[in-house]
Design a protein around this motif. Structure first.
Motif, short mmCIF file in Angstrom:
data_model
loop_
_atom_site.label_atom_id
_atom_site.label_comp_id
_atom_site.label_asym_id
_atom_site.label_seq_id
_atom_site.Cartn_x
_atom_site.Cartn_y
_atom_site.Cartn_z
N LEU A 1 0.83 -1.20 0.00
CA LEU A 1 0.00 0.00 0.00
C LEU A 1 0.86 1.26 0.00
CD1 LEU A 1 -2.66 -1.10 2.64
CD2 LEU A 1 -2.87 -1.14 0.15
N THR A 2 0.31 2.33 -0.52
CA THR A 2 1.00 3.61 -0.55
C THR A 2 0.58 4.45 0.66
OG1 THR A 2 -0.72 4.76 -1.79
CG2 THR A 2 0.96 3.55 -3.06
N ALA A 3 1.32 5.53 0.89
CA ALA A 3 0.96 6.45 1.95
C ALA A 3 -0.40 7.07 1.68
CB ALA A 3 2.03 7.53 2.08
N VAL A 4 -0.74 7.25 0.41
CA VAL A 4 -2.05 7.80 0.04
C VAL A 4 -3.15 6.83 0.44
CG1 VAL A 4 -3.53 8.49 -1.89
CG2 VAL A 4 -1.12 9.17 -1.85
N ASP A 5 -2.92 5.52 0.24
CA ASP A 5 -3.90 4.50 0.64
C ASP A 5 -4.13 4.56 2.14
OD1 ASP A 5 -4.06 3.52 -1.98
OD2 ASP A 5 -2.37 2.14 -1.65
N ALA A 6 -3.03 4.64 2.91
CA ALA A 6 -3.14 4.68 4.37
C ALA A 6 -3.85 5.95 4.83
CB ALA A 6 -1.75 4.60 4.99
N ALA A 7 -3.56 7.05 4.18
CA ALA A 7 -4.19 8.32 4.53
C ALA A 7 -5.69 8.28 4.31
CB ALA A 7 -3.57 9.46 3.72
N ALA A 8 -6.11 7.64 3.21
CA ALA A 8 -7.54 7.53 2.91
C ALA A 8 -8.26 6.77 4.00
CB ALA A 8 -7.73 6.85 1.56
N LEU A 9 -7.60 5.73 4.54
CA LEU A 9 -8.22 4.94 5.61
C LEU A 9 -8.47 5.79 6.85
CD1 LEU A 9 -9.03 2.17 6.91
CD2 LEU A 9 -6.65 2.02 7.66
N LEU A 10 -7.53 6.67 7.17
CA LEU A 10 -7.65 7.49 8.38
C LEU A 10 -8.37 8.81 8.13
CD1 LEU A 10 -4.12 7.04 10.05
CD2 LEU A 10 -6.21 5.68 10.39
N GLY A 11 -8.70 9.07 6.87
CA GLY A 11 -9.37 10.33 6.55
C GLY A 11 -8.46 11.52 6.72
N THR A 12 -7.20 11.33 6.38
CA THR A 12 -6.23 12.41 6.50
C THR A 12 -5.43 12.50 5.21
OG1 THR A 12 -4.44 13.28 7.89
CG2 THR A 12 -4.46 10.90 7.53
N GLY A 13 -4.31 13.21 5.23
CA GLY A 13 -3.51 13.37 4.03
C GLY A 13 -2.23 12.55 4.06
N ARG A 14 -1.62 12.43 2.90
CA ARG A 14 -0.37 11.65 2.79
C ARG A 14 0.72 12.23 3.69
NH1 ARG A 14 4.09 12.69 0.37
NH2 ARG A 14 3.21 14.49 -0.73
N VAL A 15 0.74 13.55 3.85
CA VAL A 15 1.76 14.20 4.68
C VAL A 15 1.66 13.73 6.12
CG1 VAL A 15 2.58 16.40 5.60
CG2 VAL A 15 1.95 16.22 3.20
N GLN A 16 0.41 13.55 6.60
CA GLN A 16 0.22 13.09 7.98
C GLN A 16 0.80 11.69 8.16
OE1 GLN A 16 -0.75 14.67 10.54
NE2 GLN A 16 -1.10 13.06 12.06
N ILE A 17 0.60 10.82 7.19
CA ILE A 17 1.17 9.47 7.26
C ILE A 17 2.69 9.55 7.25
CG2 ILE A 17 1.37 7.25 6.07
CD1 ILE A 17 -1.33 7.74 7.40
N SER A 18 3.22 10.45 6.43
CA SER A 18 4.67 10.64 6.38
C SER A 18 5.21 11.08 7.74
CB SER A 18 5.03 11.66 5.31
OG SER A 18 6.42 11.92 5.29
N HIS A 19 4.48 11.97 8.40
CA HIS A 19 4.90 12.45 9.71
C HIS A 19 4.86 11.32 10.75
CE1 HIS A 19 3.84 16.92 8.69
NE2 HIS A 19 5.01 16.55 8.21
#
Length: 278
Positions: free
Chosen positions: A27-45
């Motif tokens: 999965l990509t960071a974008v996929d993970a962000a979609a699950l949490l209802g946030t953005g890719r940057v938040q997953i990166s952080h």
């Protein structure tokens, strides 16, 4: 959420493990962000340790990543929710960050193993031995810096988890200061070797196959084997190693070192004999 200016090694390790789970799931960071209802940057952080993650979000991510190792997920939750402000925080801003990261790592350790070739490990040093080590650093440290490092190291020594140490004879013979300091250090090692949680072994100069036991390392046991850490000294601070492949290599290396060393009772006799020679 305010970003951490300087995440600790433990916080970064949590992020690394979450990234590994995500990547293993394809999965990509974008996929993970979609699950949490946030953005890719938040997953990166989160994955870089710059921000924390709640237990609920962590478990959602682990489920989405198809991680079925409940014990591992629980260990990650423990890392994410721990709010311990350890004694080492008193030194933040006074000592280099790797000193604090090592203290935090040791605080949470299940066990420790150490291989030392040239110096007695910090956890077993006398105060005079420690002072000689830090006083010899280049560039030179101020008296205040030396004393801070000594205080920090003496506090680190208050450990009670199983600690297995293999010392090469060179580390026992090298005089970091003078004869009296070396004799006191050897006597201290003999005293510590009687502690129930400390196992001390020696590799004599005349042992065969020394090449198999020539690498200094500190191995720190995590809550689970996959969360173990190896610490190696580097010119500008400690390096933390945590990939499974490398951990397995260092596990094998430690077994080789132990096989090349004397048994604990023989090691005590060896140190006692060396004390008289010095």
């Amino acid at each position: 959420m305010v970003l951490r200016r300087e995440p600790t090694a433990r916080q970064m390790r949590l992020g690394i493990e979450l990234r590994r789970l995500r990547e293993a799931a394809g999965l990509t960071a974008v996929d993970a962000a979609a699950l949490l209802g946030t953005g890719r940057v938040q997953i990166s952080h989160i994955e870089s340790g710059l921000t924390g993650v709640s237990e609920q979000r962590l478990r959602r991510l682990a489920s989405h990543y198809a991680c079925t190792d409940e014990e591992f997920v629980d260990a990650l939750v423990g890392m994410a929710t721990d709010r311990t402000r350890g004694w080492w925080e008193e030194y933040r801003g006074l000592l280099p960050t790797p000193f604090l990261d090592l203290s935090e790592l040791e605080h949470h350790a299940r066990f420790q193993r150490h291989v030392a070739i040239l110096y007695v490990p910090g956890l077993l040093q006398t105060e005079d031995y420690t002072r000689a080590v830090f006083s010899s650093r280049l560039p030179e440290l101020t008296n205040e810096e030396v004393e801070l490092r000594i205080q920090h190291r003496m506090t680190r020594q208050k450990i009670n988890v199983p600690y297995e140490v293999v010392l090469h004879e060179a580390a026992l013979r090298i005089r970091v200061s003078n004869r009296a300091t070396s004799q006191a250090q050897l006597a201290h090692l003999l005293e510590l070797s009687e502690a129930n949680h400390i196992t001390l072994r020696v590799i004599p100069f005349d042992v065969d196959d020394f090449a198999k036991a020539s690498s200094t390392m500190t191995y720190v046991g995590g809550p689970l084997p996959k969360l173990d850490t190896v610490v190696r000294d580097a010119p500008h601070g400690s390096v933390f190693i945590d990939s499974e492949a490398q951990l397995n290599t260092y596990r094998r290396s430690f077994r080789r070192v132990v096989a090349a060393s004397l048994e604990p009772e023989q090691s005590r006799k060896f140190i006692h004999k060396l004390t008289k020679e010095l």
